[in-house]
Design a protein around this motif. Structure first.
Motif, PDB file in Angstrom:
ATOM      1  N   UNK A  91       0.857  -1.179   0.000  1.00 39.67           N
ATOM      2  CA  UNK A  91       0.000   0.000   0.000  1.00 39.67           C
ATOM      3  C   UNK A  91       0.896   1.233   0.000  1.00 39.67           C
ATOM      4  N   UNK A  92       0.534   2.216  -0.813  1.00 41.92           N
ATOM      5  CA  UNK A  92       1.298   3.464  -0.914  1.00 41.92           C
ATOM      6  C   UNK A  92       0.577   4.557  -0.131  1.00 41.92           C
ATOM      7  N   UNK A  93       1.318   5.247   0.734  1.00 44.30           N
ATOM      8  CA  UNK A  93       0.764   6.402   1.453  1.00 44.30           C
ATOM      9  C   UNK A  93       1.824   7.514   1.410  1.00 44.30           C
ATOM     10  N   UNK A  94       1.389   8.722   1.163  1.00 43.24           N
ATOM     11  CA  UNK A  94       2.296   9.839   0.963  1.00 43.24           C
ATOM     12  C   UNK A  94       2.963  10.285   2.263  1.00 43.24           C
ATOM     13  N   UNK A 111      -1.401  -5.870  10.223  1.00 49.14           N
ATOM     14  CA  UNK A 111      -2.425  -6.861  10.550  1.00 49.14           C
ATOM     15  C   UNK A 111      -2.629  -7.851   9.414  1.00 49.14           C
ATOM     16  N   UNK A 112      -2.519  -7.365   8.174  1.00 45.90           N
ATOM     17  CA  UNK A 112      -2.785  -8.216   7.008  1.00 45.90           C
ATOM     18  C   UNK A 112      -1.514  -8.707   6.314  1.00 45.90           C
ATOM     19  N   UNK A 113      -0.363  -8.488   6.942  1.00 48.47           N
ATOM     20  CA  UNK A 113       0.886  -8.995   6.376  1.00 48.47           C
ATOM     21  C   UNK A 113       1.326  -8.294   5.112  1.00 48.47           C
ATOM     22  N   UNK A 114       0.947  -7.027   4.949  1.00 43.75           N
ATOM     23  CA  UNK A 114       1.316  -6.243   3.766  1.00 43.75           C
ATOM     24  C   UNK A 114       2.433  -5.261   4.117  1.00 43.75           C
ATOM     25  N   UNK A 115       3.042  -4.673   3.095  1.00 43.89           N
ATOM     26  CA  UNK A 115       4.125  -3.720   3.295  1.00 43.89           C
ATOM     27  C   UNK A 115       3.678  -2.315   2.905  1.00 43.89           C
ATOM     28  N   UNK A 116       4.168  -1.331   3.663  1.00 43.76           N
ATOM     29  CA  UNK A 116       3.800   0.059   3.436  1.00 43.76           C
ATOM     30  C   UNK A 116       4.916   0.792   2.695  1.00 43.76           C
ATOM     31  N   UNK A 117       4.546   1.394   1.560  1.00 49.05           N
ATOM     32  CA  UNK A 117       5.453   2.260   0.807  1.00 49.05           C
ATOM     33  C   UNK A 117       5.093   3.702   1.146  1.00 49.05           C
ATOM     34  N   UNK A 118       6.013   4.427   1.750  1.00 52.60           N
ATOM     35  CA  UNK A 118       5.785   5.845   2.006  1.00 52.60           C
ATOM     36  C   UNK A 118       6.471   6.625   0.886  1.00 52.60           C
ATOM     37  N   UNK A 119       5.680   7.459   0.206  1.00 51.80           N
ATOM     38  CA  UNK A 119       6.156   8.081  -1.032  1.00 51.80           C
ATOM     39  C   UNK A 119       6.175   9.597  -0.979  1.00 51.80           C
TER      40      UNK A 119
END
Length: 231
Positions: A91-94, A111-119
């Motif tokens: 998931x991408x979040x600015x 919680x869902x085992x995903x990775x966060x891309x901060x952009x």
């Protein structure tokens, strides 16, 4: 064996059924599929995510950072959280989003085992090296799994400056996608893959590019094949 970053096919479509049809011809060449929620008329994409053969990255880019989403920040984050529940792996979040909203995305992703891309995107130019390093430091301090810093290159020097950020990120063991938009930045979209970049973004076709200077998946794959062929 040459080690390189990932290829992300970025998709901006009005309907989720259009995404499945458009991606079918390039899915074998991409490592990740980015779905731009801000381009969809109906962002309920649970079945679309389940049907795609590659990990999905969801982005809901607001108008204040070059996207199309015009609703409230709460609505924007709600949609990203729903996509994580439906199986998105990234998931991408600015970086400029409110810290509490970023934290909410990070909790949901964990919680869902995903990775966060901060952009962070600069459509006006490429800041000086000190500014770029400060932006990178903010990302590493934010708890991001991956960073993404994209600028606009007006010269070869701009392209070199953004690529040099990869050296700093590698020293910090921080996965980073760093490259530049525009004609002068096109080479950086390819070069970053071999200079420690986590991922580069490619278009389904020239008409479907989601950013200036974006190379198509097919053309990028052709270049990669030439670079990686055995002597």
């Amino acid at each position: 064996m040459v080690t390189r970053g990932l290829i992300c096919a970025s998709v901006m479509a009005g309907e989720s059924t259009d995404i499945l049809a458009a991606v079918s011809s390039v899915a074998a060449l991409a490592d990740v599929i980015e779905i731009r929620l801000d381009g969809l008329r109906d962002p309920r994409i649970a079945s679309c995510i389940a049907s795609l053969p590659k990990p999905v990255l969801v982005t809901n880019r607001p108008t204040w950072e070059g996207g199309r989403f015009t609703g409230s920040e709460k609505e924007r984050i709600d949609l990203l959280c729903q996509a994580l529940q439906w199986g998105a792996r990234y998931v991408d979040i600015e970086l400029l989003a409110a810290p509490d909203l970023r934290a909410r995305i990070q909790r949901k992703a964990k919680k869902h085992g995903a990775q966060v891309i901060i952009s962070n995107h600069d459509f006006q130019g490429t800041p000086n090296a000190e500014h770029l390093r400060a932006t990178l430091q903010q990302m590493t301090s934010s708890g991001a799994d991956i960073g993404k810093i994209v600028t606009t290159a007006a010269s070869p020097e701009d392209a070199l400056r953004i690529l040099s950020l990869q050296e700093v990120a590698m020293a910090a063991h921080f996965p980073l996608s760093a490259f530049a938009m525009g004609a002068h930045g096109a080479i950086s979209r390819l070069a970053t893959l071999y200079l420690g970049g986590f991922m580069t973004y490619a278009a389904l076709s020239p008409e479907q590019a989601t950013a200036p200077g974006q190379i198509t998946v097919q053309n990028l794959y052709t270049l990669l094949s030439l670079l990686e062929q055995n002597p």
